[in-house]
Design an enzyme around this catalytic site. Structure first.
Site, mmCIF file in Angstrom:
data_model
loop_
_atom_site.group_PDB
_atom_site.id
_atom_site.type_symbol
_atom_site.label_atom_id
_atom_site.label_comp_id
_atom_site.label_asym_id
_atom_site.label_seq_id
_atom_site.Cartn_x
_atom_site.Cartn_y
_atom_site.Cartn_z
ATOM 1 N N LEU A 257 2.628 6.940 -1.839
ATOM 2 C CA LEU A 257 3.981 7.987 -1.899
ATOM 3 C C LEU A 257 3.361 8.441 -2.973
ATOM 4 O O LEU A 257 3.862 9.445 -3.702
ATOM 5 C CB LEU A 257 5.150 7.072 -1.681
ATOM 6 C CG LEU A 257 5.061 6.849 -0.124
ATOM 7 C CD1 LEU A 257 6.593 6.170 -0.135
ATOM 8 C CD2 LEU A 257 5.116 8.289 1.495
ATOM 9 N N VAL B 186 0.694 -1.047 -0.125
ATOM 10 C CA VAL B 186 0.059 0.191 -0.200
ATOM 11 C C VAL B 186 0.440 1.244 0.140
ATOM 12 O O VAL B 186 0.565 2.345 -0.864
ATOM 13 C CB VAL B 186 -0.947 -0.068 1.213
ATOM 14 C CG1 VAL B 186 -1.685 1.421 1.035
ATOM 15 C CG2 VAL B 186 -2.186 -1.442 1.514
ATOM 16 N N CYS B 187 2.068 0.543 0.397
ATOM 17 C CA CYS B 187 3.123 2.533 0.808
ATOM 18 C C CYS B 187 3.473 3.178 -0.493
ATOM 19 O O CYS B 187 3.347 3.712 -0.787
ATOM 20 C CB CYS B 187 4.049 2.042 1.612
ATOM 21 S SG CYS B 187 3.622 1.610 3.392
ATOM 22 N N PRO B 188 3.711 2.360 -1.437
ATOM 23 C CA PRO B 188 3.642 3.011 -3.001
ATOM 24 C C PRO B 188 2.809 3.901 -3.510
ATOM 25 O O PRO B 188 3.015 4.613 -4.402
ATOM 26 C CB PRO B 188 4.814 1.813 -3.326
ATOM 27 C CG PRO B 188 3.959 0.273 -2.885
ATOM 28 C CD PRO B 188 4.031 0.514 -1.230
#
Length: 187
Positions: free
Chosen positions: A51, A46-48
Protein backbone atom coordinates in the site's frame (compact mmCIF):
# COMPACT_ATOMS: atom_id res chain seq x y z
CA UNK A 1 -10.93 -16.14 -13.08
CA UNK A 2 -11.88 -15.16 -16.61
CA UNK A 3 -12.47 -11.50 -15.77
CA UNK A 4 -10.32 -9.89 -18.46
CA UNK A 5 -12.49 -7.88 -20.88
CA UNK A 6 -15.53 -8.13 -18.60
CA UNK A 7 -17.39 -5.20 -17.11
CA UNK A 8 -17.16 -4.74 -13.36
CA UNK A 9 -20.30 -5.39 -11.35
CA UNK A 10 -22.15 -2.55 -9.65
CA UNK A 11 -21.08 -1.85 -6.07
CA UNK A 12 -21.50 0.68 -3.30
CA UNK A 13 -19.28 0.84 -0.23
CA UNK A 14 -17.91 3.02 2.55
CA UNK A 15 -14.28 4.08 2.38
CA UNK A 16 -11.73 6.14 4.26
CA UNK A 17 -9.96 8.88 2.30
CA UNK A 18 -8.08 11.97 3.41
CA UNK A 19 -9.39 11.90 6.97
CA UNK A 20 -13.02 11.38 5.98
CA UNK A 21 -15.49 8.59 5.47
CA UNK A 22 -16.89 8.64 1.94
CA UNK A 23 -19.27 6.54 -0.11
CA UNK A 24 -17.92 5.08 -3.35
CA UNK A 25 -19.63 3.17 -6.12
CA UNK A 26 -19.08 1.98 -9.64
CA UNK A 27 -20.70 5.27 -10.75
CA UNK A 28 -17.64 7.13 -9.41
CA UNK A 29 -15.38 5.56 -12.02
CA UNK A 30 -17.60 5.88 -15.08
CA UNK A 31 -15.50 7.45 -17.84
CA UNK A 32 -12.27 7.09 -15.82
CA UNK A 33 -9.40 4.68 -15.43
CA UNK A 34 -9.29 2.94 -12.05
CA UNK A 35 -7.19 0.49 -10.07
CA UNK A 36 -8.78 -1.87 -7.54
CA UNK A 37 -6.01 -3.12 -5.27
CA UNK A 38 -7.22 -5.98 -3.05
CA UNK A 39 -5.20 -7.11 -0.04
CA UNK A 40 -5.85 -9.55 2.83
CA UNK A 41 -6.05 -7.38 5.93
CA UNK A 42 -5.09 -4.21 7.79
CA UNK A 43 -2.42 -4.36 10.52
CA UNK A 44 -0.45 -7.10 8.75
CA UNK A 45 3.00 -7.46 7.18
CA UNK A 46 3.27 -7.49 3.38
CA UNK A 47 0.10 -5.40 2.94
CA UNK A 48 1.49 -2.12 4.33
CA UNK A 49 4.58 -2.39 2.13
CA UNK A 50 2.39 -2.77 -0.96
CA UNK A 51 0.00 0.00 0.00
CA UNK A 52 2.89 2.37 0.73
CA UNK A 53 4.54 1.52 -2.60
CA UNK A 54 1.26 2.28 -4.33
CA UNK A 55 0.96 5.56 -2.37
CA UNK A 56 4.42 6.52 -3.67
CA UNK A 57 3.07 6.24 -7.24
CA UNK A 58 -0.39 7.70 -6.62
CA UNK A 59 0.39 11.21 -7.90
CA UNK A 60 1.77 9.79 -11.15
CA UNK A 61 -1.33 7.63 -11.56
CA UNK A 62 -3.63 10.60 -10.89
CA UNK A 63 -1.72 12.62 -13.50
CA UNK A 64 -2.61 9.84 -15.98
CA UNK A 65 -6.30 10.06 -15.05
CA UNK A 66 -6.26 6.92 -12.90
CA UNK A 67 -8.06 6.69 -9.56
CA UNK A 68 -6.92 4.12 -7.01
CA UNK A 69 -9.03 2.13 -4.56
CA UNK A 70 -7.48 -0.28 -2.09
CA UNK A 71 -9.94 -2.92 -0.88
CA UNK A 72 -9.95 -5.35 2.02
CA UNK A 73 -12.67 -7.09 3.98
CA UNK A 74 -11.90 -4.84 6.95
CA UNK A 75 -14.28 -1.96 7.68
CA UNK A 76 -13.69 1.67 6.80
CA UNK A 77 -13.37 2.25 10.58
CA UNK A 78 -10.44 -0.17 10.71
CA UNK A 79 -8.84 1.61 7.75
CA UNK A 80 -9.10 4.90 9.67
CA UNK A 81 -7.51 3.39 12.79
CA UNK A 82 -4.66 1.90 10.76
CA UNK A 83 -4.16 5.18 8.90
CA UNK A 84 -3.90 7.05 12.20
CA UNK A 85 -1.52 4.61 13.93
CA UNK A 86 0.92 3.67 11.17
CA UNK A 87 3.36 6.14 9.63
CA UNK A 88 3.55 3.89 6.57
CA UNK A 89 -0.22 3.81 6.04
CA UNK A 90 -0.59 7.44 7.13
CA UNK A 91 0.85 8.65 3.83
CA UNK A 92 -1.96 7.06 1.80
CA UNK A 93 -4.30 9.58 0.15
CA UNK A 94 -6.26 7.24 -2.13
CA UNK A 95 -9.57 5.70 -1.03
CA UNK A 96 -9.39 2.65 1.24
CA UNK A 97 -12.63 0.73 0.69
CA UNK A 98 -14.08 -1.38 3.48
CA UNK A 99 -15.74 -4.55 2.20
CA UNK A 100 -16.84 -6.38 5.37
CA UNK A 101 -19.59 -8.29 3.53
CA UNK A 102 -17.12 -9.42 0.87
CA UNK A 103 -19.43 -8.40 -1.98
CA UNK A 104 -16.81 -6.43 -3.93
CA UNK A 105 -14.12 -9.01 -3.18
CA UNK A 106 -16.40 -11.76 -4.54
CA UNK A 107 -17.34 -9.63 -7.56
CA UNK A 108 -13.65 -9.57 -8.51
CA UNK A 109 -13.29 -13.30 -7.66
CA UNK A 110 -10.51 -12.85 -5.09
CA UNK A 111 -12.30 -13.97 -1.90
CA UNK A 112 -10.71 -16.68 0.24
CA UNK A 113 -14.03 -18.11 1.37
CA UNK A 114 -12.50 -20.21 4.15
CA UNK A 115 -10.91 -17.12 5.73
CA UNK A 116 -13.14 -14.22 4.72
CA UNK A 117 -10.08 -12.41 3.35
CA UNK A 118 -9.11 -11.12 -0.08
CA UNK A 119 -6.27 -12.52 -2.10
CA UNK A 120 -3.68 -10.07 -3.40
CA UNK A 121 -5.45 -8.97 -6.57
CA UNK A 122 -4.86 -5.96 -8.79
CA UNK A 123 -7.36 -4.92 -11.45
CA UNK A 124 -7.04 -2.08 -13.95
CA UNK A 125 -10.42 -0.91 -15.20
CA UNK A 126 -10.80 1.25 -18.31
CA UNK A 127 -13.21 4.21 -18.72
CA UNK A 128 -15.92 1.82 -19.96
CA UNK A 129 -15.75 -0.17 -16.71
CA UNK A 130 -14.00 -3.10 -18.41
CA UNK A 131 -11.12 -4.97 -16.75
CA UNK A 132 -8.00 -4.63 -18.93
CA UNK A 133 -5.30 -5.90 -16.54
CA UNK A 134 -5.44 -8.31 -13.64
CA UNK A 135 -2.80 -9.82 -11.42
CA UNK A 136 -3.25 -12.27 -8.56
CA UNK A 137 -0.32 -13.17 -6.33
CA UNK A 138 0.21 -15.64 -3.50
CA UNK A 139 -0.03 -14.59 0.13
CA UNK A 140 3.68 -13.92 0.64
CA UNK A 141 4.39 -12.25 -2.72
CA UNK A 142 4.17 -8.47 -2.68
CA UNK A 143 3.37 -6.44 -5.78
CA UNK A 144 5.39 -3.69 -7.47
CA UNK A 145 3.60 -0.40 -8.17
CA UNK A 146 6.21 0.60 -10.75
CA UNK A 147 5.26 -2.44 -12.84
CA UNK A 148 1.58 -1.60 -12.35
CA UNK A 149 2.21 1.91 -13.70
CA UNK A 150 3.98 0.40 -16.73
CA UNK A 151 1.01 -1.89 -17.42
CA UNK A 152 -1.42 1.02 -17.12
CA UNK A 153 0.62 3.07 -19.58
CA UNK A 154 0.52 0.13 -22.01
CA UNK A 155 -3.25 -0.34 -21.56
CA UNK A 156 -3.85 3.37 -22.12
CA UNK A 157 -1.61 3.35 -25.21
CA UNK A 158 -3.42 0.37 -26.72
CA UNK A 159 -6.80 2.00 -26.05
CA UNK A 160 -5.68 5.28 -27.64
CA UNK A 161 -3.96 3.59 -30.61
CA UNK A 162 -6.24 0.96 -32.16
CA UNK A 163 -4.33 -1.63 -34.17
CA UNK A 164 -1.21 -1.29 -32.01
CA UNK A 165 0.01 -3.64 -29.26
CA UNK A 166 2.77 -3.30 -26.70
CA UNK A 167 5.44 -6.03 -26.62
CA UNK A 168 6.96 -7.51 -23.46
CA UNK A 169 8.69 -5.02 -21.15
CA UNK A 170 7.40 -2.12 -23.31
CA UNK A 171 7.99 1.32 -21.86
CA UNK A 172 6.30 4.55 -22.85
CA UNK A 173 7.90 6.00 -25.98
CA UNK A 174 9.28 2.69 -27.23
CA UNK A 175 8.21 1.00 -30.44
CA UNK A 176 4.95 -0.92 -30.53
CA UNK A 177 3.71 -3.56 -32.95
CA UNK A 178 0.93 -3.55 -35.52
CA UNK A 179 -0.18 -7.18 -35.71
CA UNK A 180 -0.37 -8.41 -39.28
CA UNK A 181 0.20 -11.50 -41.36
CA UNK A 182 3.61 -10.06 -42.33
CA UNK A 183 4.81 -10.31 -38.71
CA UNK A 184 3.93 -13.99 -38.26
CA UNK A 185 7.16 -15.91 -37.66
CA UNK A 186 9.33 -12.78 -37.93
CA UNK A 187 9.40 -11.75 -34.28
Amino acid sequence: MALINTEIKPFKASAFKNGEFIEVSNKDIEGKWAVFFFYPADFTFVCPTELADLADHYEELKSRGVEVFSVSTDTHFTHKAWHETSDTIGKISYAMIGDPTGEITRNFDVMREDQGLANRGTFVVDPDGVIQVMEITAEGVGRDAKELVRKIKAAQYVRDNPGQVCPAAWKEGEDTLAPSLDLVGKI
